[in-house]
Design a protein around this motif. Structure first.
Motif, PDB file in Angstrom:
ATOM      1  N   HIS A  24     -14.999  36.738 -12.398  1.00 42.56           N
ATOM      2  CA  HIS A  24     -14.340  38.040 -12.910  1.00 42.56           C
ATOM      3  C   HIS A  24     -13.315  37.638 -14.037  1.00 42.56           C
ATOM      4  O   HIS A  24     -13.349  38.089 -15.271  1.00 42.56           O
ATOM      5  N   GLU A  25     -12.232  37.070 -13.550  1.00 43.51           N
ATOM      6  CA  GLU A  25     -11.250  36.584 -14.305  1.00 43.51           C
ATOM      7  C   GLU A  25     -11.622  35.744 -15.560  1.00 43.51           C
ATOM      8  O   GLU A  25     -10.993  35.799 -16.516  1.00 43.51           O
TER       9      GLU A  25
ATOM     10  N   GLU B 138     -13.371  45.537 -18.402  1.00 44.55           N
ATOM     11  CA  GLU B 138     -13.845  45.376 -17.090  1.00 44.55           C
ATOM     12  C   GLU B 138     -15.102  45.294 -16.989  1.00 44.55           C
ATOM     13  O   GLU B 138     -16.130  44.745 -16.249  1.00 44.55           O
TER      14      GLU B 138
ATOM     15  N   HIS C 184     -13.045  37.869 -18.232  1.00 44.48           N
ATOM     16  CA  HIS C 184     -12.167  38.410 -19.090  1.00 44.48           C
ATOM     17  C   HIS C 184     -11.638  37.380 -20.358  1.00 44.48           C
ATOM     18  O   HIS C 184     -11.337  37.520 -21.342  1.00 44.48           O
TER      19      HIS C 184
ATOM     20  N   SER D 195     -15.518  41.392 -17.600  1.00 44.15           N
ATOM     21  CA  SER D 195     -15.631  40.710 -16.295  1.00 44.15           C
ATOM     22  C   SER D 195     -16.538  40.920 -15.308  1.00 44.15           C
ATOM     23  O   SER D 195     -17.088  40.095 -14.486  1.00 44.15           O
TER      24      SER D 195
ATOM     25  N   TYR E  85     -12.042  50.567 -13.672  1.00 42.77           N
ATOM     26  CA  TYR E  85     -12.899  49.750 -12.890  1.00 42.77           C
ATOM     27  C   TYR E  85     -14.199  50.352 -12.494  1.00 42.77           C
ATOM     28  O   TYR E  85     -15.475  49.656 -12.379  1.00 42.77           O
TER      29      TYR E  85
HETATM   30 ZN    ZN Z   1     -10.413  42.755 -14.257  1.00 41.86          ZN
END
Ligand code: ZN
Length: 571
Positions: A361-362, A390, A365, A393, A496
């Motif tokens: 995820h990170e 989002e 990004h 990610s 999100y």
């Molecule tokens: Zn995020």
């Protein structure tokens, strides 16, 4: 400042001279107004980027080092100074934006950079006036206070002193009594600090309501939308999305938790059972930070040449700090050091599948930031609002599924099931957080206890499976206090859930037409924030989540996978 030999530790922090910076921006603004050609305006725009870059980098360095050790008083003092001083800079930035919006060369600006730049400036101009500055300063100080309160958790358990990340690991424990006790202590941390959190949030609601009025609105909500960078959808569209979630996903989640109760052998899934997905334990990552990062390096080299180059950049320059340590802020984020064209990823690994989530995820990004910084001509376009970010990610999380064996060995199938289940069960919670904020800011006169009761009602509406097993604080609605976004990032959370839809579409397309899916994903990352929300979705061939039937369309594939897995285990 740019130096290709740097590592994060070697970056020297120097407090930015904000007075000098303000004077430089003012001089550029005067020159924009006096400019007699578009070429002159364009050169000034690039010059403004240059003068901001180093100051922004220093602010980010101070922020990162403050979260790396919240007890280090030097960076704590720097952050207090910057929190207080930065809002004043905004007046100078807005004056610069106004000069460009009013420029006789505005059509040339739009032709050269696309229309989104002046649209974004228009939003920022509408969201700002001088009277907001003292409110923004107090808001920043309150947010810092909440973060410190959360980071202060020191819970004695299992022979250790745990922060909130540490205790949550026990929510997956095999022994139900241990899970229950860990959850009780977690709940007790929040209930014992309820008075402080009530005071902080009450003042935040008051301040934000005053800010909304100072910006010319009747409540905070429209200002919150502007600050989130929304220009082509509003409250009605978001409400229609929440209604689809209630209709399509809430019943699916109930089925998933019923199956989970059978699977782990309990009558009813309690709050402290939700993270215990399998009777023999959830998938465990095969190692600690170093082992997992080594796997991530291999994975990103396999996904594409671009992700391979990116992960080498991240490791080579020490741009990830992932180990949990005392004093480290209990959070995870990606940020960027513009002078180094470098993303930075922060997390507190706790030995759960969440660790692998960070690496997908990170780093998703971070990859998007890395690509946009190298593709976009102007700094405003290198970042984008989170309703798009989002997708970068969460889609990367899905693209990592075929590599799960590298992190989990023979637990890979369990990982994939649990991750997908959580991606779906998160959405009703996420829209509840969003609706909570709409109710709170529409009714700023609610008392703190009434606000908590609002959360309780929203749990009944969107999370009817949630049971707290005689925990009076949680049963009257105390669960929302843990959600840092409600304090720090108002009106953010819906992003999100909207982006889960994009990620689920990419999931399906990556499995049915991998090359096209990857190319669309790469195009979306490179585009950064250079277009409006709906235009970016169109660029990536994704559907608009507000349109009727879109939640069903986006999540149907994932639902079939989950229900098929449940059918198989019950057969
Ligand atoms: Zn995020």
């Amino acid at each position: 400042m740019k130096n290709s030999d740097f590592t994060f530790e070697t970056i020297q922090y120097v407090r930015p001279d904000l007075d000098a910076l303000a004077a430089q921006i003012d001089a550029i603004t005067a020159d924009v107004t006096a400019a007699t050609s578009f070429d002159a305006v364009k050169a000034l725009m690039h010059r403004r980027d240059d003068v901001m870059r180093d100051a922004e980098t220093m602010v980010t360095v101070a922020h990162i080092r403050n979260t790396l050790d919240t007890r280090d008083s030097f960076y704590e003092d720097e952050m207090a100074f910057l929190d207080n001083a930065l809002p004043a800079l905004q007046a100078h930035m807005v004056a610069y934006q106004k000069a460009l919006v009013a420029s006789p060369f505005r059509n040339d600006i739009s032709r050269e950079f696309g229309p989104e730049l002046l649209t974004a400036y228009g939003r920022e101009i509408a969201a700002f006036n001088e009277t907001l500055i003292p409110y923004m300063q107090e808001e920043a100080a309150l947010c810092t206070e909440y973060q410190k309160l959360i980071a202060s958790a020191a819970i004695p358990f299992d022979g250790q002193t745990l922060n909130l990340y540490g205790i949550q690991k026990y929510f997956e424990h095999e022994d139900r009594a241990v899970r229950k006790e860990a959850f009780r202590l977690y709940s007790e941390f929040f209930s014992s600090h309820e008075a402080d959190m009530e005071r902080i949030f009450d003042r935040l609601v008051e301040i934000r309501t005053a800010m909304g009025k100072a910006a010319g609105f009747s409540t905070y909500t429209p200002l919150g939308y502007l600050l989130q960078g929304r220009s082509d959808y509003g409250q009605e569209e978001v409400a229609s999305f929440r209604a689809q979630v209630k209709e399509v996903l809430v019943p699916l989640c109930e089925k998933l938790y019923e199956a989970q109760a059978k699977r782990i052998g309990v009558d009813t899934i309690m709050a402290y059972d939700e993270n215990r997905v399998f009777p023999d334990g959830n998938a465990q990552p095969i190692g600690g930070v170093d082992e997992l990062v080594a796997q991530a390096v291999k994975m990103y080299h396999d996904i594409s040449p671009e992700t391979g180059e990116f992960i080498d950049f991240m490791t080579g320059h020490h741009l990830m700090d992932l180990a949990n340590r005392p004093g480290k802020a209990a959070t995870g984020y990606m940020t960027e050091l513009p002078a180094y064209e470098a993303p930075f990823v922060f997390s507190c690994f706790n030995g759960t599948i969440g660790d692998v989530g960070v690496l997908s995820h990170e780093l998703g990004h971070a990859f998007a930031g890395y690509m946009a910084t190298r593709s976009q001509p102007i700094s405003e376009y290198t970042g984008c609002s989170t309703d798009i970010a989002e997708i970068h990610s969460m889609s990367m999380e899905q693209f990592c599924y075929p590599y799960a064996e590298m992190y989990f060995g023979d637990g890979a199938d369990k990982y994939r099931f649990q991750h997908l289940q959580e991606a779906i069960t998160f959405v009703p919670f996420g829209v509840a957080v969003d609706e909570f904020q709409h109710v709170i800011y529409e009714n700023p006169g609610l008392t703190p206890k009434e606000r908590t009761a609002v959360w309780h009602d929203l749990e009944l509406k969107y999370m009817p499976w949630r049971k707290y097993d005689n925990d009076p604080f949680m049963e009257r609605g105390g669960y929302w206090y843990h959600k840092i976004h409600i304090f720090l990032y108002p009106m953010y959370y819906i992003n999100y859930t909207l982006t889960t839809m994009g990620a689920m579409e990419f999931k399906k397309r990556r499995e049915t037409n991998p090359e096209e899916a990857w190319n669309d994903y790469l195009a979306l990352c490179k585009a950064g924030g250079s277009m409006s929300y709906k235009n970016l979705l169109r660029l990536a061939n994704l559907s608009i989540p507000f349109e009727a039937g879109s939640v069903e369309r986006a999540c149907g594939y994932a639902r079939d996978i989950l229900l098929h897995a449940i059918q198989k285990e019950q057969a």
